[in-house]
Design a protein around this motif. Structure first.
Motif, PDB file in Angstrom:
ATOM      1  N   THR A 103       1.707   3.441  -1.594  1.00 49.63           N
ATOM      2  CA  THR A 103       2.957   4.186  -1.415  1.00 49.63           C
ATOM      3  C   THR A 103       3.747   4.336  -2.714  1.00 49.63           C
ATOM      4  N   THR A 104       3.621   3.371  -3.634  1.00 49.56           N
ATOM      5  CA  THR A 104       4.403   3.427  -4.882  1.00 49.56           C
ATOM      6  C   THR A 104       3.614   3.994  -6.052  1.00 49.56           C
ATOM      7  N   GLY A 105       2.281   3.956  -5.948  1.00 45.46           N
ATOM      8  CA  GLY A 105       1.466   4.406  -7.065  1.00 45.46           C
ATOM      9  C   GLY A 105       1.330   3.377  -8.160  1.00 45.46           C
ATOM     10  N   LEU A 106       1.921   2.199  -7.983  1.00 48.13           N
ATOM     11  CA  LEU A 106       1.821   1.113  -8.959  1.00 48.13           C
ATOM     12  C   LEU A 106       0.875   0.048  -8.436  1.00 48.13           C
ATOM     13  N   THR A 107      -0.039  -0.402  -9.272  1.00 47.78           N
ATOM     14  CA  THR A 107      -0.851  -1.544  -8.886  1.00 47.78           C
ATOM     15  C   THR A 107       0.017  -2.789  -8.918  1.00 47.78           C
ATOM     16  N   THR A 108      -0.466  -3.859  -8.296  1.00 50.71           N
ATOM     17  CA  THR A 108       0.298  -5.109  -8.311  1.00 50.71           C
ATOM     18  C   THR A 108       0.498  -5.595  -9.734  1.00 50.71           C
ATOM     19  N   ALA A 109      -0.544  -5.470 -10.566  1.00 47.22           N
ATOM     20  CA  ALA A 109      -0.435  -5.889 -11.965  1.00 47.22           C
ATOM     21  C   ALA A 109       0.629  -5.064 -12.688  1.00 47.22           C
ATOM     22  N   GLU A 110       0.637  -3.763 -12.472  1.00 52.11           N
ATOM     23  CA  GLU A 110       1.625  -2.898 -13.119  1.00 52.11           C
ATOM     24  C   GLU A 110       3.030  -3.208 -12.630  1.00 52.11           C
ATOM     25  N   PHE A 111       3.144  -3.559 -11.350  1.00 52.85           N
ATOM     26  CA  PHE A 111       4.451  -3.884 -10.772  1.00 52.85           C
ATOM     27  C   PHE A 111       5.079  -5.089 -11.471  1.00 52.85           C
ATOM     28  N   PHE A 112       4.280  -6.136 -11.685  1.00 51.85           N
ATOM     29  CA  PHE A 112       4.827  -7.334 -12.324  1.00 51.85           C
ATOM     30  C   PHE A 112       4.944  -7.176 -13.838  1.00 51.85           C
ATOM     31  N   GLU A 113       4.091  -6.347 -14.421  1.00 51.43           N
ATOM     32  CA  GLU A 113       4.225  -6.071 -15.853  1.00 51.43           C
ATOM     33  C   GLU A 113       5.553  -5.380 -16.141  1.00 51.43           C
TER      34      GLU A 113
END
Length: 254
Positions: A189-199
């Protein structure tokens, strides 16, 4: 995907649902499509739920997928409430392969149950949206329970304790599955991977960690949050460790 449950098992006509699950009711007269069966209707409903979510399942949508009229479906199943329970029974059919229940001892059987249940929720994420606190007991539920009880009976626990061990594993898996499935849903839904989210949070967090306010967090190994550690398996094994302590104590007392 919402975090709350949207549907409840057992919300249809319980008697009619049981008739359909156990094939004890009158068979419907043949519909306009000779190939139309209750099994096909249920399997199509499951496919729709897997692909588009539980909200997408309707008698009209199923009829469209099967190329028949909506009213034809009501010859086989009264409504969505009963259909949901048939779907639950369909996807929870236990494996016929004895090897899928572990290597023979109770611990491997419960571990296999945990892994298989997690895989089930990942294959059918819509299950997390169904309140199954009061399940309709069809063939799949009872077959699965019978097989598991036959493997864990040597634990030497009381009957309520044996059932509680199975419930314990299921409750743990539901929590783990919800975390995994919701994380995947967030990525879509956001287009962000979990890694990208925390980065994206790291520049601020890096500064926060130098303030001395969180010395334990700042001192954690750099691999602490990495993907290599299997949190699900760690938790599952600790539950089994606890059960093993009880089993050992019970056998010693006996």
């Amino acid at each position: 995907m919402a975090s709350s449950t949207d549907e409840t098992s057992g919300s249809g006509d319980i008697g009619r649902t049981l008739e359909l699950l156990w094939d004890t009711g009158k068979r419907p007269s043949r519909g306009p499509k000779p190939g139309l069966t209750l099994e096909r209707i249920v399997e199509t409903a499951v496919e729709i739920a897997d692909r588009d979510g539980l909200d997408a399942v309707s008698m009209r949508r199923i009829a469209t997928e099967l190329g028949t009229g909506t009213m034809s479906l009501y010859r086989y199943v009264p409504g969505k409430g009963e259909l949901l329970d048939l779907m639950l029974d369909r996807v929870q059919r236990p494996s016929e392969n004895p090897a899928d229940l572990g290597e023979g001892d109770w611990r491997s059987a419960l571990a296999a149950l945990g892994r298989a249940t997690l895989a089930l929720y990942r294959r059918h994420p819509w299950l997390l949206k169904v309140n199954q606190s009061r399940p309709i007991l069809g063939p799949s539920a009872l077959d699965g329970m019978e097989k598991m009880l036959s493997r864990i009976k040597p634990m030497g626990l009381t009957d309520p304790e044996l059932v509680s061990a199975i419930i314990m594993i299921d409750a743990y898996v539901v929590g783990a599955a919800r975390t995994q499935v919701y994380a995947e849903e967030a990525e879509r839904t956001t287009g962000l991977t979990t890694a990208e989210f925390f980065e994206a949070q790291w520049p601020v967090l890096e500064k926060v960690m130098t303030t001395g306010r969180y010395p334990l967090l700042a001192g954690l190994d750099e691999n602490t949050w990495g993907p290599d550690f299997d949190h699900f398996e760690f938790g599952l094994q600790r539950i089994l460790d606890g059960l093993e302590v009880l089993v050992t104590r019970r056998h010693a007392n006996d």
